[in-house]
Design an enzyme around this catalytic site. Structure first.
Site, PDB file in Angstrom:
ATOM      1  N   GLU A   5       0.749  -1.151  -0.078  1.00 32.92           N
ATOM      2  CA  GLU A   5      -0.013   0.076   0.045  1.00 32.92           C
ATOM      3  C   GLU A   5       0.782   1.163  -0.106  1.00 32.92           C
ATOM      4  O   GLU A   5       0.587   2.121  -0.641  1.00 32.92           O
ATOM      5  CB  GLU A   5      -1.021   0.066   1.301  1.00 32.92           C
ATOM      6  CG  GLU A   5      -2.152   0.880   1.109  1.00 32.92           C
ATOM      7  CD  GLU A   5      -3.011   0.648   2.483  1.00 32.92           C
ATOM      8  OE1 GLU A   5      -2.757  -0.589   2.891  1.00 32.92           O
ATOM      9  OE2 GLU A   5      -3.675   1.488   3.009  1.00 32.92           O
ATOM     10  N   ASP A   6       2.072   0.998   0.791  1.00 36.95           N
ATOM     11  CA  ASP A   6       2.607   2.444   0.902  1.00 36.95           C
ATOM     12  C   ASP A   6       3.992   2.497   0.436  1.00 36.95           C
ATOM     13  O   ASP A   6       4.755   3.511   0.730  1.00 36.95           O
ATOM     14  CB  ASP A   6       3.001   2.805   2.619  1.00 36.95           C
ATOM     15  CG  ASP A   6       1.563   2.941   3.083  1.00 36.95           C
ATOM     16  OD1 ASP A   6       0.490   3.211   2.218  1.00 36.95           O
ATOM     17  OD2 ASP A   6       1.138   2.766   4.375  1.00 36.95           O
TER      18      ASP A   6
END
Ligand code: MN
Length: 485
Positions: A72-73
């Site tokens: 996600e990051d």
């Protein structure tokens, strides 16, 4: 990482190697990333891993904790992660990764779709929700760094979905922490009020409790019954809910403190119970045997309330170490026994079968099945919330058929749970033979009779009288069909 390594001493050297590799990988991928608080992003990952290590989860899951935000990051893509860590870890990381919020029209839709995605994965592998809960726990602990509006939104989701989920899975200590952290943000005034009064009262209470515990310890030692005794304050949100439910001020809430007696065997539990019955003053009708009749989430204990010398009430729970582990860590403890049992004898495996049979998460499968057709996000989330709401009441029809409803359900909810047509033509209700209001809250054991009239139709204010998702969904449907909404 040093603290985590110490907690992970239960892992083999080979398993520890997987964790070390995940740590190195996460370290370089999240390097220079910080959280809003300003601390390195890695701290978040280590905290989540730490919570899971305290539940003695296995190496792949600890690795997942360290890698859970990587897709996600960071710039790491799934293919690289798979080459490095294999399918098991990647599918778990994928399951906890949120869907990109820009593909949805609004926040509610994104939230609903993320829950749907996660729950489908949970049905396949229960560990997904355990990582998600640990993640949420640390996010709640550091929530004060978020903008106030976001804090409220996240706390509301935690209180209505994550905490009940933890409860449903029997992970009480996470449930309590999640509730109190949300409570503090959503109702700060009530939170600090109760906290202050609680602290004021705790001094005298603790003294009573210590005296009772010391006496019990002495009695049990004389009988050679092994035990650990400790005191247990209720969580603040639990006190708040009780005040609301019983419409009582703080000063009228009596069982704020309890003691827990942990011993070796079930025989010991009953021996302790009979000693309490003969040597202390038990409160009439306060005994509940959750060992013979476990709760739906597999919770087991003997409960009895003692009246102390100074007339304070002390709720006492008696349980074995295994019951205690299960009461604190719920499904996480079961799952751990399962992993251990796989390498153990036949007896352990059989036992395990009995335990996990209760945890097949049939309710969740059933729920997802029912919701497959629901495209309305608000309805989906509402239904999920009431599905997770663990506390239930049992109400009877005049023919003595049992109707299961969530705590707080009204006469109107009862009508809709029998049949949507009965709900739609609700004119009045008799509860235990007396006329009641449309929004009268029902209790376990009530006998409820619904009076209907053909010419009656639902109106918008009925949405305030109903609390179950089933009733609200049906009322909304009627109103929409008749252009009233
Ligand atoms: Mn996270």
């Amino acid at each position: 990482m040093e603290k985590l390594r110490q907690t992970l001493s239960y892992l083999s050297a080979q398993d520890l190697e997987i964790v070390e590799r995940a740590y190195q990988y996460a370290y370089s991928a999240h390097l220079y990333q910080t959280r809003i608080s300003g601390e390195p992003y890695l701290n978040h990952l280590l905290n989540v891993a730490q919570s899971l290590a305290e539940l003695k989860m296995d190496a792949p899951l600890i690795a997942v904790a360290l890698l859970h935000d990587i897709l996600e990051d960071t710039l790491v893509v799934e293919k690289e992660l798979r080459e490095e860590f294999g399918d098991e870890i990647v599918s778990l990381v994928n399951a906890v990764t949120k869907l990109n919020k820009y593909q949805f029209e609004d926040n509610i839709t994104a939230q609903a779709e993320n829950w749907r995605k996660m729950l489908l994965a949970v049905v396949k592998d229960i560990r997904v929700i355990i990582v998600k809960l640990a993640d949420r726990l640390h996010n709640m602990e550091t929530l004060r760094f978020q903008p106030p509006d976001d804090q409220k939104k996240i706390a509301a989701e935690t209180l209505s979905l994550y905490a009940p989920f933890a409860h449903r899975l029997g992970i009480y200590n996470w449930k309590n922490e999640l509730e109190d952290l949300s409570f503090q943000i959503l109702y700060p005034e009530a939170y600090y009020n109760i906290k202050g009064q609680w602290e004021k009262r705790s001094e005298s209470n603790v003294k009573n409790l210590d005296e009772a515990a010391a006496r019990l310890k002495e009695i049990l030692a004389a009988q050679n019954i092994p035990c650990r005794i400790f005191s247990r304050p209720k969580n603040l949100y639990g006190i708040y809910k009780k005040m609301e439910r019983q419409n009582k001020p703080f000063s009228a809430i009596e069982d704020l403190f309890g003691m827990r007696v942990i011993t070796d065997t079930i025989e010991d539990c009953y021996a302790i119970l009979s000693l309490i019955n003969t040597r202390f003053k038990p409160l009439d009708g306060s005994f509940t045997d959750y060992i013979n009749v476990p709760k739906a989430n597999m919770y087991q204990s003997l409960h009895i309330t003692i009246i102390s010398d100074k007339n304070a009430l002390i709720e006492t729970q008696i349980r074995t170490e295994e019951m205690h582990q299960r009461a604190e860590y719920g499904i996480a403890a079961h799952w751990r026994y399962k992993r251990q049992a796989e390498g153990d004898g036949e007896g352990a495996r059989r036992d395990l079968k009995n335990i996990t049979a209760e945890y097949k998460l049939d309710w969740l499968k059933h729920f997802l099945e029912k919701q497959r057709e629901t495209s309305d996000s608000i309805e989906f989330l509402d239904s999920l919330k009431s599905e997770c709401a663990f506390e239930q009441i049992f109400v009877f029809t005049p023919k003595k058929e049992v109707v299961k409803l969530p705590l707080g359900a009204t006469a109107l909810d009862f009508a809709y749970s029998i049949h949507s047509d009965i709900g739609d033509s609700f004119m009045g209700a008799k509860v235990n033979g007396k006329m009641a209001q449309i929004n009268t809250k029902l209790k376990t054991g009530d006998i409820c009779e619904i009076i209907t009239r053909k010419n009656i139709k639902p109106t918008v204010n009925w949405l305030d009288f109903a609390m179950t998702a089933q009733a609200k969904t049906r009322i909304r449907k009627y109103l929409r069909e008749h252009n009233l909404l």
